[in-house]
Design an enzyme around this catalytic site. Structure first.
Site, mmCIF file in Angstrom:
data_model
loop_
_atom_site.group_PDB
_atom_site.id
_atom_site.type_symbol
_atom_site.label_atom_id
_atom_site.label_comp_id
_atom_site.label_asym_id
_atom_site.label_seq_id
_atom_site.Cartn_x
_atom_site.Cartn_y
_atom_site.Cartn_z
ATOM 1 N N ASP A 74 -10.580 3.400 4.057
ATOM 2 C CA ASP A 74 -10.598 1.951 3.903
ATOM 3 C C ASP A 74 -12.022 1.401 4.120
ATOM 4 O O ASP A 74 -12.278 0.228 3.893
ATOM 5 C CB ASP A 74 -9.616 1.321 4.908
ATOM 6 C CG ASP A 74 -9.173 -0.089 4.513
ATOM 7 O OD1 ASP A 74 -9.099 -0.364 3.298
ATOM 8 O OD2 ASP A 74 -8.881 -0.895 5.415
ATOM 9 N N GLN A 85 -4.299 -1.476 9.562
ATOM 10 C CA GLN A 85 -4.123 -2.733 8.826
ATOM 11 C C GLN A 85 -4.742 -3.905 9.590
ATOM 12 O O GLN A 85 -4.448 -4.134 10.758
ATOM 13 C CB GLN A 85 -2.629 -2.987 8.556
ATOM 14 C CG GLN A 85 -2.370 -4.262 7.764
ATOM 15 C CD GLN A 85 -3.053 -4.275 6.390
ATOM 16 O OE1 GLN A 85 -2.973 -3.310 5.641
ATOM 17 N NE2 GLN A 85 -3.737 -5.368 6.060
ATOM 18 N N LYS A 103 0.839 -1.206 0.000
ATOM 19 C CA LYS A 103 0.000 0.000 0.000
ATOM 20 C C LYS A 103 0.871 1.253 0.000
ATOM 21 O O LYS A 103 0.565 2.234 -0.684
ATOM 22 C CB LYS A 103 -0.958 -0.021 1.193
ATOM 23 C CG LYS A 103 -2.044 -1.091 1.041
ATOM 24 C CD LYS A 103 -2.832 -1.353 2.324
ATOM 25 C CE LYS A 103 -3.828 -2.507 2.096
ATOM 26 N NZ LYS A 103 -4.541 -2.896 3.327
#
Lengths: 285, 285
Positions: free
Chosen positions: B122, B99, B55
């Site tokens: 996200d 994450q 990412k």
């Protein structure tokens, strides 16, 4: 053929009310206070007026104090949100209900989303929906909660069953689908763009009709032995399922009236009592 | 039989990146600033370390500044939430990624829910999910958004199609089901308690596999001509669908790797750019 079971929402709502009376009395005994449900009604939609009166009556029966707030038809979204914010901050209010539908010029979802999660006893805030969907602590959308409560009360098995939800509204189709999923049903959500709806409905062990069209679901769409949940409530006490003809094929059904309707109100007042119990630090049971 | 179409996520992600480079350059030209994506990684899970690196690389390629925050394995839920709150308040940060997965002792959902909606690029906050489900303005869950973007890019029709989602996780199964529903598909959500899963999958025009079990979906479960979306990514570059054998039956499929994976990262960085554009009042296009 066995006679189908009637999923009697009226009777269950009555017995829930008796339990809630006891819980309200306990709150009263411990705190000297009663739960308060604030109900906002905007304008004069006759159905809304009726619903608000029915909900107020249910509050009175269990000892909740209904606080009715009437706002004029010409209120703006901002007016309604300001009113909701005042109720969010009012320590004496335990639940807030904005009666659906509001006049068209008002952004209903924005109003719903201004309700504090801790007071969202009707379960209409998108975050209430999100938290409920992810099985976090949250109130639940009132009608879906009423439906699940009714199905469980009558020991209708949900796990592994094929549930077909017809309709995808924010306060009914989508949340009832998520709740059935969290009960381990295999859930299909249908709507106006679904191809061959009768064929999809024929797979269902449980059908939840939430389309708002009188007798929309036909008897020959339903599988022998399925469970029929009719969340429709059209003028003239007519549901969304052609129950007259479908009853013979099903194993259980919610009557209209007296099925899902009373359970919606029951869920609302139950969650109001729960909210007050939390506020006062009283454990139920 | 026609040769099935490859839904090439790698190629699409690359072309999206080219577009994002232009948009980041425009932000830079107008404001002298670049979008910033803060990435929190807790502990040393090797897969998480790899994802965060991938990412970060994608950010660098388009001109987003990645801000990597490493927290020790023994961090508490409160530690992580405090860190997220600091990033919420930091005016220079446009997107926040925690994450997944975090160490087991941390309440991941509580952490997700502490991310400001405006920075939830996200798409993991329950209110982001709720707002997205109700078609309100909201970021979207990154993998589901990647899947829908890929399907639309290849002109896969969704309206009226039967979509079967296998899996019901908060970051994949549930949000992709809601997004497909909002695209007017008829959506069925399956899971470990579904009875006769092969039979349910056989109905599908579109199958989304998100179970996390290598080659779980067998070739004889899928209907001739269906579209296969494999969101699985198991050790050894193996997806959730037995693609080797299923490809011959399908009309289109996402390869593993190079299908859904690159689209997840693409969605994340695209939403980071969107967040920065909003922040700076820059209209895209």
């Amino acid at each position: 053929m066995q006679t189908p079971m009637i999923l009697d929402g009226k009777a269950l709502a009555k017995s829930v009310e008796q339990e809630l009376q006891v819980r309200v009395q306990r709150i009263k005994d411990k705190t000297g206070r009663v739960p308060v449900l604030a109900t906002i009604i905007v304008g004069n939609d006759p159905a809304s007026v009726t619903y608000v009166r029915m909900k107020g009556n249910a509050c009175n029966r269990v000892g909740i104090r209904p606080l009715k707030i009437e706002m004029p038809e010409e209120s703006t979204t901002e007016d309604v949100i300001r009113q909701i914010q005042a109720l969010n901050e009012d320590p004496d209010v335990h639940g807030i209900l904005l009666q659906h539908p509001v006049p068209r010029h008002i952004d209903e979802m924005a109003c719903f989303n201004s309700i504090d999660l801790a007071k969202d006893v009707d379960g209409v805030n998108t975050n209430t929906f999100g938290r409920m969907s992810m099985q976090m602590d949250a109130f639940k959308s009132a009608t879906p909660l009423g439906i699940i409560t009714l199905l469980k009360h009558y020991n209708i098995p949900l796990e592994g069953r094929e549930a077909v939800v017809i309709g995808r509204s924010p306060i009914l189709g989508k949340p009832v689908a998520m709740m059935l999923l969290n009960e381990n049903a295999t859930v299909t959500i249908c709507h106006s763009k679904t191809k061959d709806l009768p064929e999809v409905v024929r797979r269902a062990d449980i059908v939840v009709a939430a389309v708002g069209k009188p007798e929309f679901v036909k008897a020959d769409w339903v599988k022998e032995g399925c469970v029929l949940v009719d969340a429709g409530y059209n003028p003239g006490n007519i549901g969304d399922i052609d129950l007259k003809n479908a009853i013979a094929k099903c194993s259980a059904y919610t009557p209209v009236p007296g099925g899902v309707g009373p359970m919606t109100i029951s869920s609302l007042i139950r969650q109001t009592v729960e909210s007050a119990e939390r506020k006062f630090g009283i454990t139920n049971g």
